[in-house]
Enzyme design. Structure first.
Site, short mmCIF file in Angstrom:
data_model
loop_
_atom_site.label_atom_id
_atom_site.label_comp_id
_atom_site.label_asym_id
_atom_site.label_seq_id
_atom_site.Cartn_x
_atom_site.Cartn_y
_atom_site.Cartn_z
N GLY A 15 -0.70 -7.41 4.07
CA GLY A 15 -1.55 -6.15 3.79
C GLY A 15 -1.61 -5.65 2.20
N TRP A 16 -0.82 -6.05 1.30
CA TRP A 16 -1.11 -6.10 -0.17
C TRP A 16 -2.47 -6.97 -0.49
CZ3 TRP A 16 -2.37 -3.43 -3.80
CH2 TRP A 16 -1.88 -3.56 -5.21
N LYS A 192 13.36 -3.33 -7.60
CA LYS A 192 13.09 -1.94 -6.89
C LYS A 192 13.29 -2.18 -5.34
CE LYS A 192 8.46 -3.08 -5.52
NZ LYS A 192 7.79 -2.95 -4.28
N ASP A 245 7.13 2.48 -9.65
CA ASP A 245 7.17 1.43 -8.60
C ASP A 245 8.56 1.71 -7.70
OD1 ASP A 245 6.38 -0.49 -6.84
OD2 ASP A 245 7.00 -2.12 -8.19
#
Length: 333
Positions: A15-16, A192, A245
């Site tokens: 996806g990224w 994160k 982020d």
């Protein structure tokens, strides 16, 4: 003279990677997108879509796909690594990249077994350190695909390289900032994911905004402590690659790591929760590595450690909450 980056190879059609190929095309670059599966490459070339990883998004004609490793990087002015972090070394070992071109890592993880950041892995795979850049920030692939405004940080040890990549990906809907704090940008991008899993578990348990805010804030403190211990600038964690982020990953239902945590909080087993997701949940594999690295240098990361124990089956999410609330009282720092 400013180097011209016209043709960019993006290695990885998740996806990224697909979304980043789209934004590079919107910025005026010609893009070759490497997909492991020839069927994915064919669908991108004929239907202009990667429906499994970026559904409903039509890709520009400037994006061409291939499953041929050599063709993917031929004549590239820059190479973007958009592979799952735990596969980077294996993939890079089998690739002959053009010499002297910038290599940009989008991967967010620490390598299992070594604890190395992705820029260090790339260097061990033969990429010259002064040609390595990393890009990180609040970049949810689905929103990038819909051309919603977004920003990121490009970090490189050589400031001029960061500027070159910044210019190459700057477009109508994407703005990049530069940094020379490669360590801080990478550590923020790794930690994160672990914090987002914790936030997801809280949501899955039915907890509200107070718990989510507390976990996010304490998670940022943990990330900053780890980054400082590894040589990063603590101010990096107040910016796009840190707090920015973290907020996007913890608060958005589009976040794979948060969604994974929600399933855990609802009582779904780890393997089943991973199977339900669309794409790689980086935090599921990187969290134990983060905990190991932090322990090795004496950094206290209770949120990350608790997520690690849940992933290992040592605690349920409800037991993890009880343990967090029973921790020793202390000053905030």
């Amino acid at each position: 003279m400013v180097p011209v980056i016209d043709h960019v190879a993006v290695l990885g059609a998740g996806g990224w990677g697909t979304a980043f190929a789209l934004l590079l095309a919107d910025a005026g670059r010609n893009v070759t997108l490497w997909a492991r599966d020839p069927r994915v490459a064919d669908a991108i070339n004929t239907e202009r879509r990667n429906e499994r990883r970026l559904p409903g998004i039509e890709l520009p004609v400037q994006v061409r796909a291939t499953s041929d490793r050599s063709a993917a990087v031929a004549d590239a002015d820059a190479v973007v690594i958009a592979l799952p972090s735990q596969t980077v070394r294996a993939n890079m070992t089998g690739w002959a990249l053009p010499r002297g071109v910038p290599v940009v890592s989008l991967a967010k993880g620490l390598e299992e077994g070594t604890g190395l950041r992705m820029s260090r892995v790339l260097a061990e795979c033969g990429v010259a350190p002064d040609q390595i850049a990393v890009l990180s920030g609040p970049n949810l692939a689905d929103e990038i695909g819909r051309r919603e405004p977004a920003s990121a940080v490009v970090a490189a040890a050589e400031h001029d390289l960061a500027v070159d990549i910044q210019r190459a990906c700057h477009g109508p809907n994407f703005r990049a900032y530069t940094s020379t704090d490669v360590t801080g940008v990478e550590v923020g991008g790794v930690t994160k994911n672990s914090i987002a899993i914790a936030v997801g578990m809280a949501i899955g348990l039915g907890l509200g905004a107070n718990a989510v805010a507390a976990l996010t804030t304490r998670g940022l403190a943990e990330s900053t402590r780890l980054g400082e211990a590894m040589g990063a600038d603590p101010l990096t964690f107040q910016g796009m690659a840190g707090m920015g982020d973290l907020v996007a990953t913890c608060f958005s239902p589009l976040s794979r790591n948060r969604s994974f945590g929600v399933e855990l909080g609802r009582g779904v087993a780890v393997e089943a929760a991973l199977a339900h997701g669309r794409g790689v949940v980086e935090g599921a594999r990187s969290t134990p590595v983060v905990a190991q690295v932090a322990g090795g240098i004496g950094v206290d990361m209770p949120v990350v450690s608790t997520v690690c124990d849940v992933l290992a089956g040592l605690l349920t999410p409800a037991e993890a909450l009880d343990r967090a609330m029973a921790r020793e009282l202390k000053p905030e720092r």
